[in-house]
Write a protein that holds these residues in place. Sequence first.
Motif, PDB file in Angstrom:
ATOM      1  N   UNK A 219       0.843  -1.204   0.000  1.00 13.83           N
ATOM      2  CA  UNK A 219       0.000   0.000   0.000  1.00 13.83           C
ATOM      3  C   UNK A 219       0.875   1.249   0.000  1.00 13.83           C
ATOM      4  N   UNK A 220       1.912   1.254   0.812  1.00 17.38           N
ATOM      5  CA  UNK A 220       2.823   2.407   0.870  1.00 17.38           C
ATOM      6  C   UNK A 220       3.477   2.641  -0.488  1.00 17.38           C
ATOM      7  N   UNK A 221       3.879   1.561  -1.156  1.00 16.77           N
ATOM      8  CA  UNK A 221       4.491   1.684  -2.484  1.00 16.77           C
ATOM      9  C   UNK A 221       3.496   2.236  -3.499  1.00 16.77           C
ATOM     10  N   UNK A 222       2.249   1.779  -3.412  1.00 14.28           N
ATOM     11  CA  UNK A 222       1.209   2.253  -4.326  1.00 14.28           C
ATOM     12  C   UNK A 222       0.996   3.754  -4.148  1.00 14.28           C
ATOM     13  N   UNK A 223       0.872   4.204  -2.899  1.00 14.75           N
ATOM     14  CA  UNK A 223       0.654   5.627  -2.637  1.00 14.75           C
ATOM     15  C   UNK A 223       1.822   6.458  -3.157  1.00 14.75           C
ATOM     16  N   UNK A 224       3.045   5.952  -2.960  1.00 14.30           N
ATOM     17  CA  UNK A 224       4.227   6.698  -3.400  1.00 14.30           C
ATOM     18  C   UNK A 224       4.305   6.775  -4.923  1.00 14.30           C
ATOM     19  N   UNK A 225       4.064   5.664  -5.597  1.00 17.90           N
ATOM     20  CA  UNK A 225       4.180   5.642  -7.055  1.00 17.90           C
ATOM     21  C   UNK A 225       3.084   6.466  -7.728  1.00 17.90           C
ATOM     22  N   UNK A 226       1.916   6.497  -7.110  1.00 14.98           N
ATOM     23  CA  UNK A 226       0.806   7.246  -7.697  1.00 14.98           C
ATOM     24  C   UNK A 226       0.779   8.703  -7.239  1.00 14.98           C
ATOM     25  N   UNK A 227       1.671   9.039  -6.297  1.00 14.72           N
ATOM     26  CA  UNK A 227       1.734  10.400  -5.756  1.00 14.72           C
ATOM     27  C   UNK A 227       0.395  10.824  -5.168  1.00 14.72           C
ATOM     28  N   UNK A 228      -0.215   9.931  -4.415  1.00 14.91           N
ATOM     29  CA  UNK A 228      -1.443  10.257  -3.706  1.00 14.91           C
ATOM     30  C   UNK A 228      -1.150  10.266  -2.209  1.00 14.91           C
ATOM     31  N   UNK A 229      -1.880  11.087  -1.491  1.00 15.47           N
ATOM     32  CA  UNK A 229      -1.581  11.351  -0.083  1.00 15.47           C
ATOM     33  C   UNK A 229      -1.993  10.215   0.844  1.00 15.47           C
ATOM     34  N   UNK A 230      -3.138   9.590   0.555  1.00 15.36           N
ATOM     35  CA  UNK A 230      -3.645   8.582   1.475  1.00 15.36           C
ATOM     36  C   UNK A 230      -4.642   7.677   0.770  1.00 15.36           C
ATOM     37  N   UNK A 231      -5.296   6.823   1.544  1.00 17.24           N
ATOM     38  CA  UNK A 231      -6.197   5.841   0.962  1.00 17.24           C
ATOM     39  C   UNK A 231      -7.435   6.478   0.329  1.00 17.24           C
ATOM     40  N   UNK A 232      -7.878   7.613   0.844  1.00 18.59           N
ATOM     41  CA  UNK A 232      -9.026   8.285   0.223  1.00 18.59           C
ATOM     42  C   UNK A 232      -8.711   8.597  -1.233  1.00 18.59           C
ATOM     43  N   UNK A 233      -7.559   9.213  -1.468  1.00 19.17           N
ATOM     44  CA  UNK A 233      -7.183   9.545  -2.838  1.00 19.17           C
ATOM     45  C   UNK A 233      -6.974   8.290  -3.672  1.00 19.17           C
ATOM     46  N   UNK A 234      -6.440   7.232  -3.058  1.00 22.38           N
ATOM     47  CA  UNK A 234      -6.233   5.980  -3.783  1.00 22.38           C
ATOM     48  C   UNK A 234      -7.567   5.367  -4.198  1.00 22.38           C
ATOM     49  N   UNK A 235      -8.559   5.418  -3.308  1.00 21.45           N
ATOM     50  CA  UNK A 235      -9.887   4.896  -3.629  1.00 21.45           C
ATOM     51  C   UNK A 235     -10.502   5.679  -4.789  1.00 21.45           C
ATOM     52  N   UNK A 236     -10.419   6.999  -4.706  1.00 25.07           N
ATOM     53  CA  UNK A 236     -10.978   7.841  -5.764  1.00 25.07           C
ATOM     54  C   UNK A 236     -10.281   7.532  -7.094  1.00 25.07           C
ATOM     55  N   UNK A 237      -8.947   7.399  -7.051  1.00 31.51           N
ATOM     56  CA  UNK A 237      -8.210   7.124  -8.282  1.00 31.51           C
ATOM     57  C   UNK A 237      -8.606   5.764  -8.859  1.00 31.51           C
ATOM     58  N   UNK A 238      -8.743   4.755  -8.017  1.00 30.46           N
ATOM     59  CA  UNK A 238      -9.102   3.419  -8.493  1.00 30.46           C
ATOM     60  C   UNK A 238     -10.456   3.439  -9.196  1.00 30.46           C
ATOM     61  N   UNK A 239     -11.397   4.225  -8.660  1.00 33.13           N
ATOM     62  CA  UNK A 239     -12.699   4.363  -9.314  1.00 33.13           C
ATOM     63  C   UNK A 239     -12.575   5.189 -10.587  1.00 33.13           C
ATOM     64  N   UNK A 240     -11.761   6.227 -10.530  1.00 32.95           N
ATOM     65  CA  UNK A 240     -11.647   7.161 -11.650  1.00 32.95           C
ATOM     66  C   UNK A 240     -11.098   6.470 -12.906  1.00 32.95           C
ATOM     67  N   UNK A 241     -10.117   5.574 -12.717  1.00 32.07           N
ATOM     68  CA  UNK A 241      -9.498   4.936 -13.889  1.00 32.07           C
ATOM     69  C   UNK A 241     -10.157   3.612 -14.236  1.00 32.07           C
ATOM     70  N   UNK A 242     -11.232   3.266 -13.504  1.00 37.84           N
ATOM     71  CA  UNK A 242     -12.007   2.097 -13.868  1.00 37.84           C
ATOM     72  C   UNK A 242     -11.505   0.765 -13.312  1.00 37.84           C
TER      73      UNK A 242
END
Length: 244
Positions: A219-242
């Motif tokens: 999870x930490x690697x995912x947040x770093x590679x995607x340049x997102x701050x936390x899980x909220x942004x990761x959730x939004x991104x996962x929905x956004x890109x389908x």
Amino acid sequence: MTRVLLVDDQALVRSGFSLILSVEDDFEVVGEAGDGAAAIELTRALRPDIVLMDVQMPVMDGIEATRRIVAEDLAKVLVLTTFDHDEYVFDGLAAGASGFLLKNSDAEHLVEAVRTVAAGHALLAPQITRRVIEQMVAGERQAPSERRPSGGRTSSAELDVLVEPAGTHTARRQMAAPAGLALLTPREREVLELVGTGLSNAEIASTLYLGEATVKTHVSNVLAKLHVRDRVQAVVLAHRVGLV
């Protein structure tokens, strides 16, 4: 030690939160503010780790204060309000808040919520469902639902982002995938998909037959590679890109 700034226009509410948090060995309440403008100034001066932010306040509301604090990368913000109100949730998350909590949560829940956000996880009250994320993804603002007091307490298992898996309503617009998505390993992409469905680290570990520490690293690697701050942004991104 997690340094906390309390922001609410009611002194009695601030005193109550301060009393609850101050008895914990790992919290230090470093200051209090009665409006959003004062909150920004104190956050700049005191550099707390977490800001507990009320929404409705004089001078400057909590949403605008959250937006400015996050824009300057001063602290993580946990938004507090009395009502389960879609408008507040949408605006708070869009402003960059790391969590949303109802004021009528009990003391134990409040303490665990602050610890959750301080640890880098995102937190949403269980009343927050897919509709809010979908509004953010689609960029569409819907009329806020009727305000109503929330019921019941939330269990520890519900502290991670709760987003219902997408059902038939999957025809949302898909955004262009960020460059960092291509940097994810197959396992990290799999973890991102599960994060997007609202699973906690423990649940992801069980699903993938991995250790929880290993999932935390992914999870930490995912947040770093995607340049997102936390899980909220990761959730939004996962929905956004389908992905979800």
